[in-house]
Scaffold this motif. Structure first.
Motif, PDB file in Angstrom:
ATOM      1  N   ASP A  86       0.822  -1.213   0.000  1.00 35.74           N
ATOM      2  CA  ASP A  86       0.000   0.000   0.000  1.00 35.74           C
ATOM      3  C   ASP A  86       0.858   1.266   0.000  1.00 35.74           C
ATOM      4  O   ASP A  86       0.478   2.286  -0.573  1.00 35.74           O
ATOM      5  N   GLU A  87       2.033   1.161   0.632  1.00 39.62           N
ATOM      6  CA  GLU A  87       2.915   2.335   0.639  1.00 39.62           C
ATOM      7  C   GLU A  87       3.543   2.535  -0.753  1.00 39.62           C
ATOM      8  O   GLU A  87       3.720   3.678  -1.197  1.00 39.62           O
ATOM      9  N   VAL A  88       3.847   1.443  -1.441  1.00 41.86           N
ATOM     10  CA  VAL A  88       4.378   1.569  -2.808  1.00 41.86           C
ATOM     11  C   VAL A  88       3.359   2.318  -3.677  1.00 41.86           C
ATOM     12  O   VAL A  88       3.710   3.235  -4.435  1.00 41.86           O
ATOM     13  N   ILE A  89       2.097   1.951  -3.520  1.00 37.80           N
ATOM     14  CA  ILE A  89       1.045   2.612  -4.302  1.00 37.80           C
ATOM     15  C   ILE A  89       0.987   4.108  -3.971  1.00 37.80           C
ATOM     16  O   ILE A  89       0.876   4.962  -4.854  1.00 37.80           O
ATOM     17  N   LYS A  90       1.134   4.400  -2.674  1.00 33.94           N
ATOM     18  CA  LYS A  90       1.107   5.805  -2.247  1.00 33.94           C
ATOM     19  C   LYS A  90       2.283   6.594  -2.836  1.00 33.94           C
ATOM     20  O   LYS A  90       2.135   7.718  -3.318  1.00 33.94           O
ATOM     21  N   VAL A  91       3.468   5.983  -2.816  1.00 30.59           N
ATOM     22  CA  VAL A  91       4.660   6.641  -3.360  1.00 30.59           C
ATOM     23  C   VAL A  91       4.474   6.897  -4.864  1.00 30.59           C
ATOM     24  O   VAL A  91       4.824   7.961  -5.382  1.00 30.59           O
ATOM     25  N   ALA A  92       3.876   5.927  -5.558  1.00 24.87           N
ATOM     26  CA  ALA A  92       3.642   6.085  -6.999  1.00 24.87           C
ATOM     27  C   ALA A  92       2.665   7.238  -7.254  1.00 24.87           C
ATOM     28  O   ALA A  92       2.857   8.029  -8.182  1.00 24.87           O
ATOM     29  N   ALA A  93       1.626   7.328  -6.416  1.00 27.39           N
ATOM     30  CA  ALA A  93       0.648   8.408  -6.591  1.00 27.39           C
ATOM     31  C   ALA A  93       1.306   9.772  -6.350  1.00 27.39           C
ATOM     32  O   ALA A  93       1.004  10.749  -7.051  1.00 27.39           O
ATOM     33  N   GLN A  94       2.227   9.819  -5.387  1.00 24.97           N
ATOM     34  CA  GLN A  94       2.970  11.076  -5.152  1.00 24.97           C
ATOM     35  C   GLN A  94       3.829  11.432  -6.364  1.00 24.97           C
ATOM     36  O   GLN A  94       3.922  12.595  -6.761  1.00 24.97           O
ATOM     37  N   MET A 118       2.500  -8.486  -6.577  1.00 20.11           N
ATOM     38  CA  MET A 118       2.857  -7.525  -7.633  1.00 20.11           C
ATOM     39  C   MET A 118       1.600  -7.075  -8.393  1.00 20.11           C
ATOM     40  O   MET A 118       1.452  -5.887  -8.697  1.00 20.11           O
ATOM     41  N   CYS A 119       0.689  -8.025  -8.673  1.00 18.53           N
ATOM     42  CA  CYS A 119      -0.540  -7.648  -9.388  1.00 18.53           C
ATOM     43  C   CYS A 119      -1.377  -6.673  -8.551  1.00 18.53           C
ATOM     44  O   CYS A 119      -1.967  -5.726  -9.089  1.00 18.53           O
ATOM     45  N   TYR A 120      -1.388  -6.887  -7.243  1.00 12.22           N
ATOM     46  CA  TYR A 120      -2.109  -5.976  -6.341  1.00 12.22           C
ATOM     47  C   TYR A 120      -1.517  -4.561  -6.451  1.00 12.22           C
ATOM     48  O   TYR A 120      -2.250  -3.562  -6.559  1.00 12.22           O
ATOM     49  N   ILE A 122       0.330  -3.302  -8.928  1.00 14.70           N
ATOM     50  CA  ILE A 122       0.137  -2.758 -10.283  1.00 14.70           C
ATOM     51  C   ILE A 122      -1.291  -2.214 -10.438  1.00 14.70           C
ATOM     52  O   ILE A 122      -1.503  -1.078 -10.887  1.00 14.70           O
ATOM     53  N   ARG A 123      -2.287  -3.007  -9.997  1.00 16.60           N
ATOM     54  CA  ARG A 123      -3.685  -2.553 -10.121  1.00 16.60           C
ATOM     55  C   ARG A 123      -3.924  -1.304  -9.283  1.00 16.60           C
ATOM     56  O   ARG A 123      -4.595  -0.362  -9.711  1.00 16.60           O
ATOM     57  N   GLY A 124      -3.355  -1.312  -8.085  1.00 19.48           N
ATOM     58  CA  GLY A 124      -3.530  -0.164  -7.183  1.00 19.48           C
ATOM     59  C   GLY A 124      -2.967   1.111  -7.786  1.00 19.48           C
ATOM     60  O   GLY A 124      -3.581   2.183  -7.703  1.00 19.48           O
ATOM     61  N   ILE A 125      -1.797   1.000  -8.401  1.00 21.90           N
ATOM     62  CA  ILE A 125      -1.179   2.188  -9.000  1.00 21.90           C
ATOM     63  C   ILE A 125      -2.017   2.664 -10.185  1.00 21.90           C
ATOM     64  O   ILE A 125      -2.276   3.860 -10.340  1.00 21.90           O
ATOM     65  N   LYS A 126      -2.486   1.720 -10.994  1.00 22.35           N
ATOM     66  CA  LYS A 126      -3.274   2.112 -12.176  1.00 22.35           C
ATOM     67  C   LYS A 126      -4.587   2.795 -11.776  1.00 22.35           C
ATOM     68  O   LYS A 126      -5.083   3.659 -12.488  1.00 22.35           O
ATOM     69  N   GLU A 127      -5.133   2.381 -10.618  1.00 17.83           N
ATOM     70  CA  GLU A 127      -6.353   3.045 -10.140  1.00 17.83           C
ATOM     71  C   GLU A 127      -6.062   4.444  -9.621  1.00 17.83           C
ATOM     72  O   GLU A 127      -6.851   5.364  -9.764  1.00 17.83           O
ATOM     73  N   MET A 148       1.236 -10.296 -14.552  1.00 17.48           N
ATOM     74  CA  MET A 148       1.562  -8.896 -14.263  1.00 17.48           C
ATOM     75  C   MET A 148       1.240  -8.018 -15.479  1.00 17.48           C
ATOM     76  O   MET A 148       0.815  -6.871 -15.325  1.00 17.48           O
ATOM     77  N   LYS A 149       1.406  -8.579 -16.676  1.00 24.17           N
ATOM     78  CA  LYS A 149       1.050  -7.821 -17.884  1.00 24.17           C
ATOM     79  C   LYS A 149      -0.458  -7.598 -17.905  1.00 24.17           C
ATOM     80  O   LYS A 149      -0.944  -6.491 -18.161  1.00 24.17           O
ATOM     81  N   GLU A 150      -1.199  -8.665 -17.598  1.00 19.66           N
ATOM     82  CA  GLU A 150      -2.664  -8.557 -17.597  1.00 19.66           C
ATOM     83  C   GLU A 150      -3.164  -7.590 -16.527  1.00 19.66           C
ATOM     84  O   GLU A 150      -4.188  -6.929 -16.684  1.00 19.66           O
ATOM     85  N   ALA A 151      -2.405  -7.505 -15.431  1.00 15.91           N
ATOM     86  CA  ALA A 151      -2.798  -6.577 -14.356  1.00 15.91           C
ATOM     87  C   ALA A 151      -2.535  -5.120 -14.740  1.00 15.91           C
ATOM     88  O   ALA A 151      -2.995  -4.207 -14.060  1.00 15.91           O
ATOM     89  N   GLY A 152      -1.764  -4.904 -15.812  1.00 16.31           N
ATOM     90  CA  GLY A 152      -1.588  -3.523 -16.271  1.00 16.31           C
ATOM     91  C   GLY A 152      -0.155  -3.058 -16.453  1.00 16.31           C
ATOM     92  O   GLY A 152       0.079  -1.913 -16.846  1.00 16.31           O
ATOM     93  N   ALA A 153       0.832  -3.935 -16.177  1.00 14.93           N
ATOM     94  CA  ALA A 153       2.228  -3.513 -16.382  1.00 14.93           C
ATOM     95  C   ALA A 153       2.468  -3.306 -17.875  1.00 14.93           C
ATOM     96  O   ALA A 153       1.925  -4.039 -18.707  1.00 14.93           O
TER      97      ALA A 153
END
Ligand code: 5AD
Ligand code: FES
Length: 343
Positions: A86-94, A118-120, A122-127, A148-153
């Motif tokens: 969840d923190e990785v997703i937050k850092v990406a959003a920043q 990783m899929c979690y 990737i999806r979180g960042i794309k959202e 991982m490709k299907e998840a959006g990478a």
């Protein structure tokens, strides 16, 4: 030399012998001619934009033991960290809010982040953000790459480090060159944009090896290529070896630009570490990408693949401002799109 450059600029095709000749240029004036030809090719195919990638180094755990690398498992002195999903997703959003349109997720080869995890992420960042996602997490199963490709990478970075099998074997205990190349082919066939590359100045590496590295990148159909100088790390077996030459890196970047005129080539962090103006020099020798660090400050000093890594004390905002200045100082512009090979 001029005949080889003419041929390269016309056909973007050189044989090994011709590449070796360009890489062997040791006269400063001739080197400038080579860099100029690469710079013109970059301008003709890609224009002035330099694309930025926000790099998140989310775990320094690694199960591999690459002889040159500061985060190899054999380095027992290093404190290890994992940034939670969840923190990785937050850092990406920043990073997105700082203006990045590509996020690179990099780590050691760390089984904690399974395909599902990783899929979690990737999806979180794309959202959370409208960004392209590049993965740089090493060798995985075909199934993981596919999911991982299907998840959006969108893209995947994995250097083969050297195309010389003997040397590869010496530097990568328990790893297999053929498996790595197979992974790269799988990644490409799954529809990722493929990034690879190599190190310059590895102990025992020859100029012929570097020519082979360049030809292998062409054969793999790489969409992006990172080349960096080897920098000896004090907590690795290669501590007393010599660093790779920045000039050789720049010549390799230039030759690569000539024969793969429209790919993405970063001015790498290692180039910026080996010379305070290394990244500017690379941008003038064919490079068109920079990957500023967006890893939270508290983790940065723990992700030293090599010593003296730049930006250890800067926060993501500092690096953003710094690289924009750097780009403008060499007469270039900051790219605003995703900056992929295919748009
Ligand atoms: N010097 C320069 N580059 C290094 N890398 C790892 N260790 C070193 C070193 N000592 C590079 C490898 C790897 C990338 C992430 O960092 O090429 O693929
Ligand atoms: Fe980080 Fe310059 S890019 S301080």
């Amino acid at each position: 030399m001029v005949d080889i450059l003419d041929k390269a600029m016309r056909s973007h095709d050189l044989d090994k012998c011709e590449i070796v000749r360009l890489l062997s240029i040791d006269d400063g004036v001739q080197q400038e001619v080579l860099f100029k030809a690469a710079d013109e090719t970059r301008q003709q195919y890609l224009g002035t934009d330099v694309h930025l990638r926000g790099l998140i180094e989310f775990s320094n755990y690694c199960m591999n033991d690459c002889m040159y690398c500061g985060i190899r498992r054999g380095n027992r002195t290093l404190e290890r960290y994992r940034i939670q999903p969840d923190e990785v997703i937050k850092v990406a959003a920043q990073a997105y809010r700082l203006g990045y349109r590509t996020i690179v997720l990099q780590s050691g080869e760390d089984g904690y982040y399974t395909g599902d995890v990783m899929c979690y992420i990737i999806r979180g960042i794309k959202e959370a953000a409208d960004v392209a996602i590049t993965l740089s997490i090493g060798e995985r199963s075909y199934d993981d790459y596919k999911r991982m490709k299907e998840a959006g990478a969108d893209r995947y970075l994995m250097r083969f480090e050297t195309s010389n099998r003997e040397l590869y074997k010496k530097l990568h205990p328990r790893m297999d060159f053929d498996n790595r190349i197979q992974c790269l082919k799988d990644i490409k066939s799954l529809g990722y944009e493929l990034g690879s590359g190599f190190l310059v100045g590895l102990p025992g590496q020859t100029v012929e090896d570097i020519a082979d590295d360049i030809l292998l990148l062409k054969e793999l159909g790489a969409d992006m290529v990172g080349i960096g100088p080897f920098i000896p790390h004090p907590d690795t077996p290669l501590r007393s070896c010599n660093s790779g030459s920045l000039d050789m890196v720049l010549k390799a970047v230039a030759v690569l630009r000539l024969i793969m005129p429209d790919i993405n080539i970063p001015a790498t962090t290692a180039v910026g570490t080996s010379d305070p103006f290394g990244r500017q020099k690379a941008l003038k020798a064919g490079a068109n990408v920079i990957m500023p660090n967006v890893t939270p400050l508290e983790y940065r000093q723990l992700y030293q693949l090599y010593p003296g890594k730049i930006c250890i004390g800067e926060n993501p905002q500092d690096c953003r401002i710094c690289v924009e200045g750097l780009i403008r100082s060499v007469g270039r512009t900051v790219g605003t799109g995703y900056g992929g090979h295919n748009g």
